[in-house]
Design a protein around this motif. Sequence first.
Motif, PDB file in Angstrom:
ATOM      1  N   VAL A   1       1.583   1.763  12.221  1.00  0.00           N
ATOM      2  CA  VAL A   1       2.260   0.910  11.253  1.00  0.00           C
ATOM      3  C   VAL A   1       1.854  -0.545  11.504  1.00  0.00           C
ATOM      4  O   VAL A   1       1.955  -1.043  12.627  1.00  0.00           O
ATOM      5  N   ILE A   2       1.388  -1.207  10.446  1.00  0.00           N
ATOM      6  CA  ILE A   2       0.982  -2.611  10.598  1.00  0.00           C
ATOM      7  C   ILE A   2       1.953  -3.565   9.895  1.00  0.00           C
ATOM      8  O   ILE A   2       1.849  -4.778  10.046  1.00  0.00           O
ATOM      9  N   GLY A   3       2.902  -2.996   9.150  1.00  0.00           N
ATOM     10  CA  GLY A   3       3.868  -3.843   8.462  1.00  0.00           C
ATOM     11  C   GLY A   3       4.535  -3.079   7.331  1.00  0.00           C
ATOM     12  O   GLY A   3       4.450  -1.848   7.257  1.00  0.00           O
ATOM     13  N   TYR A   4       5.176  -3.822   6.449  1.00  0.00           N
ATOM     14  CA  TYR A   4       5.778  -3.177   5.283  1.00  0.00           C
ATOM     15  C   TYR A   4       5.675  -4.122   4.089  1.00  0.00           C
ATOM     16  O   TYR A   4       5.478  -5.337   4.238  1.00  0.00           O
ATOM     17  N   ALA A   5       5.776  -3.509   2.917  1.00  0.00           N
ATOM     18  CA  ALA A   5       5.689  -4.273   1.671  1.00  0.00           C
ATOM     19  C   ALA A   5       6.924  -4.002   0.831  1.00  0.00           C
ATOM     20  O   ALA A   5       7.440  -2.880   0.816  1.00  0.00           O
ATOM     21  N   GLU A   6       7.399  -5.034   0.138  1.00  0.00           N
ATOM     22  CA  GLU A   6       8.564  -4.895  -0.725  1.00  0.00           C
ATOM     23  C   GLU A   6       8.098  -4.623  -2.145  1.00  0.00           C
ATOM     24  O   GLU A   6       7.149  -5.246  -2.638  1.00  0.00           O
ATOM     25  N   SER A   7       8.783  -3.706  -2.802  1.00  0.00           N
ATOM     26  CA  SER A   7       8.348  -3.269  -4.127  1.00  0.00           C
ATOM     27  C   SER A   7       8.385  -4.402  -5.150  1.00  0.00           C
ATOM     28  O   SER A   7       7.499  -4.509  -6.007  1.00  0.00           O
ATOM     29  N   HIS A   8       9.388  -5.271  -5.063  1.00  0.00           N
ATOM     30  CA  HIS A   8       9.465  -6.342  -6.068  1.00  0.00           C
ATOM     31  C   HIS A   8       8.318  -7.342  -5.895  1.00  0.00           C
ATOM     32  O   HIS A   8       7.810  -7.904  -6.871  1.00  0.00           O
ATOM     33  N   THR A   9       7.872  -7.549  -4.650  1.00  0.00           N
ATOM     34  CA  THR A   9       6.725  -8.445  -4.422  1.00  0.00           C
ATOM     35  C   THR A   9       5.453  -7.832  -4.978  1.00  0.00           C
ATOM     36  O   THR A   9       4.632  -8.512  -5.617  1.00  0.00           O
ATOM     37  N   LEU A  10       5.268  -6.519  -4.732  1.00  0.00           N
ATOM     38  CA  LEU A  10       4.093  -5.829  -5.248  1.00  0.00           C
ATOM     39  C   LEU A  10       4.049  -5.882  -6.772  1.00  0.00           C
ATOM     40  O   LEU A  10       3.006  -6.174  -7.369  1.00  0.00           O
ATOM     41  N   MET A  11       5.186  -5.595  -7.411  1.00  0.00           N
ATOM     42  CA  MET A  11       5.212  -5.573  -8.877  1.00  0.00           C
ATOM     43  C   MET A  11       4.931  -6.960  -9.444  1.00  0.00           C
ATOM     44  O   MET A  11       4.214  -7.093 -10.451  1.00  0.00           O
ATOM     45  N   ALA A  12       5.461  -7.997  -8.823  1.00  0.00           N
ATOM     46  CA  ALA A  12       5.218  -9.361  -9.313  1.00  0.00           C
ATOM     47  C   ALA A  12       3.740  -9.714  -9.220  1.00  0.00           C
ATOM     48  O   ALA A  12       3.175 -10.322 -10.142  1.00  0.00           O
TER      49      ALA A  12
END
Length: 447
Positions: free
Chosen positions: A256-267
Amino acid sequence: MNILEAFLLLAVLILISAFVSFCEISLASARKIRLQVMGKDGDVRALDVLNVQQQPGSFITVVQILVNAVAVSAGIISEAALRPYFGDLFAGIGSWGSTAASLLTFALTTGGFILFADLMPRRFAMTHPEAVAVRVVRPMMFLIFILKPFVWFFDGLANLIFKMLKISTVRQEQLTSEDIYEVVDAGARAGVLNRQEHYLIENIFDMQERTVTSTMSTREYIVYFDKNDSSETVLEVMAEKPHNKFLVCDGDLERVIGYAESHTLMALFLKEKEVRLTDKRVLRKVLFVPNTLSLYDVLESFKTSGEDFAVVVNEYALVVGVVTLKDVMSIVMGELVNTEEEPQIIRRTEDTWLIDGATPLEDVMRALDIEEFPNSENYETIAGFMMYALRKIPKRTDFLVYGGYKFEIIDTENLKIDQLLVSKQEIPAEDTVSAKPSKTAENAKAD
C-alpha cells in the motif's frame, strides 16, 4: 434520684447516642465522588468529611469512646433509679418481683436505645449520607479535639497492633471500571438513566475492551487500485463498488502506497481525461495501525494524525482490513444510529435469532444475555467462537450448544461462516462447546 430525673437523663443519653449513630453511619457511607462534587460547588464541609474519611482512626476512636460511655452510664442510671422503682411496683408478687423489675428495666432501656439511638438515626443517615455527614462533621471534629488525649492513647495503641499485624488502616478509594458499570446499571434500573444513555455509556467502556478487528472491514471486502491503473479502469471500479476512499497499491494489497478519495478523483476526471493515481493531488498518505489496538487507541490515533481512515495490519505486516472513524463511532452509537446496512443480529421470534458470522462477541453477549464465552481471548466474533469450539473448518448444519442456546451454521462462503441461527433451548441442555458436527442433510437421508 427520682424516676422523672432518671428518664430525663436516659433521654439525654439517647440523644447523645443518636448523634453518635448519625456521625458513624453518615461519615462512613458518604460517597467520595458526591462529596468531591459538593466541595467543588463551594461546600467546604464536604472537604472536611473527605479528610475525616481519609484518616478514620480518630473518628472511630471517638465514636467508640462515646458509645461505651453512654452505654455504661445508661446501665448505671437504670440500675440505680428504674430498677428500685419497678421493684416497689412488683413487690406484691413475691420473689418474682425482683426478677420482673430487672427484666422490665432491661427491656425499657435496651428498647429505647435500639429504637431511638440506633435504628432510626442509622436508617435516616444511610438514606441521606452526604447531607447528614456535612452537618455532623464539624461537631465530630470538635469532639475529636476535646477527647484528643484519649484518642491519642487508644488510636495509637490500635495503630501499634495493626502495624504488628501488618494491616493497613488507610481507606482505599480506587474506582474501577467494574464499579462504574455497577453504578450505571443501578442508575438505569432506578430510572435515573434512560435506555439510550445507558447504552451509550456501556458502549464507551466497550471501546477499551474491543480490538480494531471487531469493527474493521476485512481484507476480502477491500477495494483497491494499482498505481498504474488507467482512468477507465478507475472509473469502472468506482461505478461498480462505490466507496469514499480507495487504497492505492504497488502491485498487490501488501504494498500500500496511499489512498485516494473518490470526490477528489471525480473532480479531476471532470477536468482532465487522464489522471495518474500517483499524482500528489490524488495520493494521500495512509495511516497504518496494528490489529491489536483497542478501539479507544484507534480513536486516539485518528485524533493525533488528523485522519479518519486507516489500514489494519497484523504482526507479519499483512493487511487484514481497513477501518474508518465512522466504523469506530458506530460501536458507540450502535442501534441509536439509523444505517442502510442490514443489522448483524435479527430477532426472528421470541426464541430465535439470525446472527451474522462477523458479529462481535460483545454484541452477541448483550443480545442473548450471556455473561461470557469460554476462552474468549482466542477469538472476537461469533464465527471465531464456532471455529474455536468445533476445532475444524465448519460447514452448514454444524452446531453446538452453549449457555442455553443452540448455535447452528446455516450459511457459509469460501470457508467463512456467513450466518448462524441461534435458538433458545426450552429444556436447558449441557453445554457442548466441543460438540462433534451434526449430520448433514445428505447423510441423514442416507441413514
